[in-house]
Scaffold this active site. Structure first.
Site, PDB file in Angstrom:
ATOM      1  N   LYS A   1       0.869  -1.189   0.000  1.00  0.00           N
ATOM      2  CA  LYS A   1       0.000   0.000   0.000  1.00  0.00           C
ATOM      3  C   LYS A   1       0.894   1.224   0.000  1.00  0.00           C
ATOM      4  O   LYS A   1       2.044   1.145   0.438  1.00  0.00           O
ATOM      5  CB  LYS A   1      -0.873   0.008   1.260  1.00  0.00           C
ATOM      6  CG  LYS A   1      -2.107   0.882   1.158  1.00  0.00           C
ATOM      7  CD  LYS A   1      -3.267   0.178   0.494  1.00  0.00           C
ATOM      8  CE  LYS A   1      -4.378   1.153   0.163  1.00  0.00           C
ATOM      9  NZ  LYS A   1      -5.575   0.438  -0.344  1.00  0.00           N
TER      10      LYS A   1
ATOM     11  N   ASP B   1      -6.900   4.255  -4.759  1.00  0.00           N
ATOM     12  CA  ASP B   1      -7.601   4.161  -3.473  1.00  0.00           C
ATOM     13  C   ASP B   1      -8.200   5.562  -3.258  1.00  0.00           C
ATOM     14  O   ASP B   1      -8.389   6.291  -4.246  1.00  0.00           O
ATOM     15  CB  ASP B   1      -6.620   3.760  -2.350  1.00  0.00           C
ATOM     16  CG  ASP B   1      -7.312   3.415  -1.034  1.00  0.00           C
ATOM     17  OD1 ASP B   1      -7.902   2.330  -0.938  1.00  0.00           O
ATOM     18  OD2 ASP B   1      -7.293   4.241  -0.096  1.00  0.00           O
TER      19      ASP B   1
END
Ligand code: NDP
Length: 453
Positions: free
Chosen positions: A126, A166
């Site tokens: 991430k 995201d």
């Protein structure tokens, strides 16, 4: 809490102070894994969980850029390469002012289990930045993305680490990031997912997280012989995940009455129709406006501004059957969970990552509602990212139907894994244990095979 969990958590907190979201994510998984460790002490002696919680690599970097006034701005960029036991690191980039190391570590940690559940060969990662795209011009966003990629490009690659979108990173940002990567590397590869359709993207990728969350929820309803026909649903957020959650719910005959952004929420008692959803998509994806404008456009809706002093979110305090938190972490606390139950909600499917606090999760589990944690319910996004990688590798583009069918099959398979695993470990109907244990086993076995690395 078992001795194992309390010792582990003491270490996690001592080593990673000021990272409450990371502690929360680890605690939830560790409690489920206590059940596995009773049966399989070999994982404990190989210190598998202790290894998973330590990222393989953390990259932090300066992102300088020039705003439209010619002034220098400096943000911080991150990439957490969490675990590569079953495939290249894979996970989104978040651009939001709240981004910090702890939030990205919680997201990367969850991603490891989620990616494992998809059945595809993807490790977990991430990244992102504390950059706020809100209120920035397209040129400012482009200059920021180019500067961000000028450092990130040396750490990623189609067989190493494949970022995606995201919060705050959608098609526009992926385009600028990909353009800069291609320029720096002088190669056209599937290094990012969520790409445009004309340059390597997959059909259904924008829809995948929202559709997947609804497919998963449909599987849960089917265990009780029910469908979405006529169900009233609460949805939070109004970004990528929320929009396609509403679209699929409408396809399946449900009525959706709420949407939100960080400024407040709308309640539309007549329900959000396809035409109203088109308005939201134009508002959010093109005009980049606020959800308040929905209530100015449609008189059947009431807008309520966010009030952090309330201690609960009134969005979750309306009569409904199902709830789809699709905005951000910890948006449902214990009080919200009680309100949901009081209003008749008996299904919660988490489009967002970790939207429910540990108190809220406990309330859902104690009351035995159909509760799908994010790492299972929202895995459709990364699953279709995995399918985008496959299409890039074979240099073909599958049809919408083909990708959608694969997405549906993957969500069904994740649902089955959760149900079967929860049952096998003596907690039938507990999707939290099912997802945590189901995701863990594949990664743990790969790590056992690969030695101490
Ligand atoms: P978007 O940026 O498209 O939309 C985010 C939405 O959530 C916006 O409406 C935003 O409002 C709201 N929001 C964001 N932060 C906050 C906050 N702190 N408080 C209240 N509202 C907030 O992001 P996505 O739809 O892509 O992501 C939503 C969630 O889904 C996240 O938790 C993400 O991690 C998760 N997710 C996304 C996937 C994907 O494929 N995109 C895959 C799996 C999970 P505002 O505009 O005011 O900020």
């Amino acid at each position: 809490m078992s001795d194992f969990v309390s010792e582990l958590m003491a270490q996690v907190k001592a080593k990673n102070p000021d990272q409450p979201e990371f502690h929360q994510a680890v605690l939830e998984v560790a409690e489920s894994l206590s059940l596995v460790y009773e049966r399989h002490p070999e994982y404990r002696s190989a210190k598998i969980l202790e290894r998973i919680i330590e990222p393989e690599r953390v990259i932090m970097f300066r992102v300088p850029w020039l705003d439209d006034q010619g002034e220098i701005q400096i943000n911080r960029g991150y990439r957490i390469e969490m675990n590569s036991a079953i495939g290249p690191y894979k996970g989104g980039l978040r651009f939001h002012p709240s981004v910090n190391l702890g939030i990205l570590k919680f997201l990367a940690f969850e991603q490891v289990f989620k990616n494992s559940l998809t059945t595809l060969p993807m490790g977990g990662g991430k990244g992102g930045s504390d950059f706020d795209p809100k209120g920035k011009s397209d040129n400012e966003v482009m200059r920021f993305c180019q500067s961000f990629m000028t450092e990130l490009f040396r750490h990623i690659g189609p067989n190493t680490d494949v970022p995606a979108g995201d919060i705050g990173v959608g098609g526009r940002e992926i385009g600028y990031l990909f353009g800069q990567y291609k320029r720096l590397r002088n190669e056209f590869t599937g290094v990012l997912t969520g790409k445009g359709l004309n340059w390597g993207g997959s059909l259904i990728r924008p829809e995948a997280t929202g559709y997947g969350s609804v497919y998963f929820a449909a599987e849960m309803l089917a265990t009780r012989g029910e469908t979405f026909e006529g169900k009233t649903c609460l949805v939070s957020g109004s970004g990528n995940v929320a929009q396609y959650t509403v679209e699929k719910l409408l396809d399946l005959g449900a009525k959706v009455v709420t949407l939100s952004d960080s400024s407040g929420y709308i309640y539309d008692e007549e329900g959000i129709t396809r035409e109203k959803l088109d308005f939201v998509m134009e508002l959010k994806n093109l005009r980049r406006g606020r959800i308040k404008e929905y209530a100015e456009e449609f008189k059947s809706a009431v807008y309520t501004p966010a009030d952090p002093t309330l201690g609960y979110n009134p969005l979750w305090d309306h009569k409904a059957d199902c709830a789809f938190p699709s905005a951000t972490q910890n948006e449902i606390n214990g009080k919200d969970a009680e309100n949901l139950l009081k209003n008749g909600v008996y299904l919660v499917s988490e489009g967002a990552n970790m939207p429910s606090t540990l108190d809220a999760v406990k309330i859902f589990l104690d009351n035995k509602i159909l509760y799908a944690p994010g790492k299972a319910a929202n895995a459709g996004g990364v699953a279709v990212s995995g399918l985008e990688m496959s299409q890039n590798s074979i240099r073909l583009q599958w049809t919408r139907e083909e990708v959608d069918n694969r997405l549906r099959q993957i969500m069904q398979s994740i649902h089955k894994t959760c149900v079967d695993t929860a049952e096998a470990y003596g907690t039938p109907g507990n999707y939290v244990n099912g997802a945590n244990i189901g995701g863990f086993l594949k990664v743990a076995n790969a790590m056992m095979d690969q030695g101490v690395v």
